[in-house]
Motif scaffolding. Structure first.
Motif, PDB file in Angstrom:
ATOM      1  N   CYS A  63       0.580  -0.966  -0.046  1.00 39.12           N
ATOM      2  CA  CYS A  63      -0.217   0.096  -0.549  1.00 39.12           C
ATOM      3  C   CYS A  63       1.277   1.562   0.299  1.00 39.12           C
ATOM      4  O   CYS A  63       2.215   1.503   0.658  1.00 39.12           O
ATOM      5  N   ALA A  64       0.755   1.921  -1.037  1.00 38.73           N
ATOM      6  CA  ALA A  64       1.733   3.272  -0.996  1.00 38.73           C
ATOM      7  C   ALA A  64       1.513   4.540   0.899  1.00 38.73           C
ATOM      8  O   ALA A  64       0.628   3.511   1.318  1.00 38.73           O
ATOM      9  N   ASP A  65       2.805   4.632   0.969  1.00 36.81           N
ATOM     10  CA  ASP A  65       2.553   5.126   2.630  1.00 36.81           C
ATOM     11  C   ASP A  65       1.475   6.236   2.815  1.00 36.81           C
ATOM     12  O   ASP A  65       0.984   6.208   4.234  1.00 36.81           O
ATOM     13  N   LYS A  66       1.148   6.868   2.236  1.00 35.89           N
ATOM     14  CA  LYS A  66      -0.376   7.757   2.326  1.00 35.89           C
ATOM     15  C   LYS A  66      -0.960   7.312   2.564  1.00 35.89           C
ATOM     16  O   LYS A  66      -2.604   7.899   3.510  1.00 35.89           O
ATOM     17  N   TYR A  67      -1.426   5.948   2.684  1.00 32.92           N
ATOM     18  CA  TYR A  67      -2.493   4.882   3.125  1.00 32.92           C
ATOM     19  C   TYR A  67      -2.633   4.227   4.339  1.00 32.92           C
ATOM     20  O   TYR A  67      -3.250   2.916   3.972  1.00 32.92           O
ATOM     21  N   LYS A  68      -1.131   3.789   3.959  1.00 34.58           N
ATOM     22  CA  LYS A  68      -1.269   2.806   5.448  1.00 34.58           C
ATOM     23  C   LYS A  68      -1.711   3.323   6.607  1.00 34.58           C
ATOM     24  O   LYS A  68      -1.862   4.809   7.078  1.00 34.58           O
ATOM     25  N   ARG A  69      -1.665   2.461   7.474  1.00 35.13           N
ATOM     26  CA  ARG A  69      -2.307   2.332   8.851  1.00 35.13           C
ATOM     27  C   ARG A  69      -3.333   2.724   8.973  1.00 35.13           C
ATOM     28  O   ARG A  69      -4.365   3.521   9.880  1.00 35.13           O
ATOM     29  N   LYS A  70      -4.479   2.827   7.488  1.00 34.38           N
ATOM     30  CA  LYS A  70      -5.846   3.124   7.277  1.00 34.38           C
ATOM     31  C   LYS A  70      -6.732   2.224   7.360  1.00 34.38           C
ATOM     32  O   LYS A  70      -8.205   2.546   6.783  1.00 34.38           O
ATOM     33  N   GLY A  71      -6.459   0.706   6.956  1.00 33.10           N
ATOM     34  CA  GLY A  71      -6.999  -0.137   6.983  1.00 33.10           C
ATOM     35  C   GLY A  71      -7.261  -0.909   5.283  1.00 33.10           C
ATOM     36  O   GLY A  71      -8.160  -1.143   5.059  1.00 33.10           O
ATOM     37  N   VAL A  72      -6.660   0.365   4.693  1.00 30.02           N
ATOM     38  CA  VAL A  72      -6.626  -0.565   2.961  1.00 30.02           C
ATOM     39  C   VAL A  72      -6.503  -1.734   2.497  1.00 30.02           C
ATOM     40  O   VAL A  72      -7.672  -2.154   1.814  1.00 30.02           O
ATOM     41  N   ALA A  73      -5.518  -1.512   2.582  1.00 28.91           N
ATOM     42  CA  ALA A  73      -4.788  -3.236   3.245  1.00 28.91           C
ATOM     43  C   ALA A  73      -5.617  -3.943   3.251  1.00 28.91           C
ATOM     44  O   ALA A  73      -6.588  -5.265   2.901  1.00 28.91           O
ATOM     45  N   SER A  74      -5.900  -4.429   4.614  1.00 31.69           N
ATOM     46  CA  SER A  74      -6.764  -4.856   5.228  1.00 31.69           C
ATOM     47  C   SER A  74      -8.277  -5.535   4.364  1.00 31.69           C
ATOM     48  O   SER A  74      -8.796  -5.852   4.783  1.00 31.69           O
ATOM     49  N   LYS A  75      -8.827  -3.971   3.962  1.00 25.93           N
ATOM     50  CA  LYS A  75      -9.864  -4.469   3.111  1.00 25.93           C
ATOM     51  C   LYS A  75      -9.933  -5.247   1.799  1.00 25.93           C
ATOM     52  O   LYS A  75     -10.553  -5.745   1.612  1.00 25.93           O
TER      53      LYS A  75
END
Length: 148
Positions: A63-75
Motif C-alpha cells: 500500500c502507498a505510504d500515505k494510505y498505510k495504517r488506514k485499513g486499506v490493505a485489510s479491506k
C-alpha cells in the motif's frame, strides 16, 4: 473529487506441481531471494497440510505510504477472500506469504494458519547471509486458510 488508492494485490492459482528452476534464474539477488522463499515453502508443506493439489495464492500486499495504517490493505484483503468464497466452489484453500509485521497481522486477523516462520537473520546460501537490514521485520511466514 477522485481519490486513487495505490495498492498492490495479485491472486493466482498455485499447484503442487509448480516449481521454480533456480538454475535458470540469471539475477543473483533474485536467485538468492528465491532460495529463501523456496526453502520456506518446502518447510511449510502447504499442499500436504491441506490435502490439496491446487489453491488460490495471494501474492504481494502493498500500500502507498500515505494510505498505510488506514485499513486499506485489510479491506482489500478481506474483499478478496469474500470474492473467492462467492465463487461457490466446494473446497477453497488459500496460500500466502507475509514478510512485514503489518502484512502478517492482516493474514492472522483473517484466521490464516501459520505453517512456517522463517527468520531472515542467519539464513545463508553458500555461506552468505542473504537478507539483511530488515529493521523491525524479522521473518517471513507461509500460511494458509481453508476458506470453505
Amino acid at each position: 473529487m477522485i481519490i486513487f488508492f495505490y495498492f498492490f494485490r495479485t491472486t493466482r492459482i498455485t499447484r503442487r506441481t509448480d516449481h521454480i528452476d533456480l538454475e535458470k534464474i540469471k539475477s543473483k539477488p533474485l536467485k538468492l531471494l528465491l532460495n529463501f522463499t523456496t526453502y520456506a515453502d518446502e518447510q511449510a508443506d502447504f499442499f500436504n497440510h491441506f490435502g490439496v493439489d491446487e489453491a488460490f495464492h495471494f501474492l504481494g500486499l502493498a500500500c502507498a505510504d500515505k494510505y498505510k495504517r488506514k485499513g486499506v490493505a485489510s479491506k482489500l484483503f478481506h474483499a478478496q477472500i469474500t470474492w473467492i468464497r462467492s465463487l461457490g466452489m466446494k473446497r477453497i484453500v488459500i496460500k500466502g506469504e507475509a514478510s512485514s509485521n503489518y502484512s502478517k497481522l492482516i493474514f492472522l486477523r483473517e484466521n490464516f494458519e501459520v505453517l512456517y516462520d522463517l527468520k531472515f537473520a542467519g539464513f545463508k546460501v553458500n555461506g552468505e547471509e542473504i537478507i539483511k537490514n530488515t529493521g523491525e521485520h524479522t521473518s517471513m511466514i507461509v500460511c494458509g486458510l481453508r476458506a470453505c
